[in-house]
Enzyme design. Structure first.
Site, PDB file in Angstrom:
ATOM      1  N   PHE A 229      11.586  39.768-105.282  1.00 48.57           N
ATOM      2  CA  PHE A 229      12.091  40.921-106.030  1.00 48.57           C
ATOM      3  C   PHE A 229      13.573  40.782-106.328  1.00 48.57           C
ATOM      4  CE2 PHE A 229      11.345  45.394-107.172  1.00 48.57           C
ATOM      5  CZ  PHE A 229      10.000  45.309-107.501  1.00 48.57           C
TER       6      PHE A 229
ATOM      7  N   HIS B 289       8.608  55.876-103.091  1.00 46.93           N
ATOM      8  CA  HIS B 289       7.985  54.551-103.144  1.00 46.93           C
ATOM      9  C   HIS B 289       8.555  53.604-102.089  1.00 46.93           C
ATOM     10  CE1 HIS B 289       6.517  50.858-105.478  1.00 46.93           C
ATOM     11  NE2 HIS B 289       5.464  51.478-104.993  1.00 46.93           N
TER      12      HIS B 289
ATOM     13  N   VAL C 236      12.397  41.735 -99.782  1.00 46.23           N
ATOM     14  CA  VAL C 236      13.500  42.694 -99.722  1.00 46.23           C
ATOM     15  C   VAL C 236      13.037  43.991-100.380  1.00 46.23           C
ATOM     16  CG1 VAL C 236      15.885  43.202-100.385  1.00 46.23           C
ATOM     17  CG2 VAL C 236      15.195  40.842 -99.867  1.00 46.23           C
TER      18      VAL C 236
ATOM     19  N   ILE D 258      14.579  47.640-101.212  1.00 41.43           N
ATOM     20  CA  ILE D 258      15.806  48.437-101.246  1.00 41.43           C
ATOM     21  C   ILE D 258      15.461  49.837-101.737  1.00 41.43           C
ATOM     22  CG2 ILE D 258      18.107  48.690-102.241  1.00 41.43           C
ATOM     23  CD1 ILE D 258      18.229  45.657-102.524  1.00 41.43           C
TER      24      ILE D 258
ATOM     25  N   ARG E  81      21.920  40.602 -93.972  1.00 43.34           N
ATOM     26  CA  ARG E  81      20.700  40.259 -93.218  1.00 43.34           C
ATOM     27  C   ARG E  81      19.992  39.032 -93.773  1.00 43.34           C
ATOM     28  NH1 ARG E  81      22.571  44.891 -92.707  1.00 43.34           N
ATOM     29  NH2 ARG E  81      22.259  46.187 -90.831  1.00 43.34           N
TER      30      ARG E  81
END
Ligand SMILES: Nc1c(NC[C@H](O)[C@H](O)[C@H](O)CO)[nH]c(=O)[nH]c1=O
Ligand SMILES: CC(=O)[C@@H](O)COP(=O)(O)O
Length: 140
Positions: free
Chosen positions: A11, A74, A66, A68, A112
């Site tokens: 993504f 969602h 990932v 975010i 991270r």
């Protein structure tokens, strides 16, 4: 030597590149082989791992992605359900490390994802290796 499948939900290219690099380095360091498979999003990772396990080709799996937070609920679905699906497979005896970041913003993700910082990709690979070693001890 064992064979691992890295299943990445691509993504965010910049973040995934770092997470996958960390996972690859950990697997190489441990002397294992790996392939990388890319899926549309984190929600597709558990099902992909389940499908791949049918082949019998792999000893373990590393989930990379990932998530975010955006404007809607969602985030909770994608973050929670991808983790729930992976946990269900793990409890069923599969060696899976979960390297799907679930964060509030890109900055948190970068720290991270970076192998030189929190290296969550490498951490997930090490968890998959640990579970594989336990399978060898208890089942094989
Ligand atoms: N928003 C993010 C997603 N969303 C997509 C879902 O994972 C899934 O592919 C879609 O709902 C179709 O089933 N995926 C991520 O990996 N990261 C995100 O931030
Ligand atoms: C984690 C997500 O699904 C998120 O990226 C989607 O953003 P939004 O909730 O604004 O549609």
């Amino acid at each position: 030597m064992a064979s691992f499948l890295i299943v990445e939900a691509r993504f965010y290219d910049d973040l995934n590149d770092q997470l996958v690099a960390g996972a690859k380095a950990a697997l190489e360091q441990a002397g294992h082989t790996f392939e990388v498979l890319t899926v549309p999003g984190a929600l597709e990772i558990p099902g992909t791992i389940a499908l791949a396990s049918e082949s019998g080709q792999y000893d373990g799996y590393v989930a990379i992605g990932v998530v975010i937070r955006g404007e809607t609920y969602h985030f909770e679905i994608v973050a929670g359900e991808s983790a729930r699906g992976i946990m269900a497979l793990t409890i069923d005896g599969m060696a899976i490390g979960n390297g799907i970041l679930t964060v509030e913003n890109h900055d948190q993700a970068e720290v991270r994802a970076n192998p030189d910082k929190k290296n969550k990709g490498g951490e997930a690979a090490e968890a998959a290796i640990a579970l594989h070693d336990l399978r060898q001890r208890f089942i094989a």
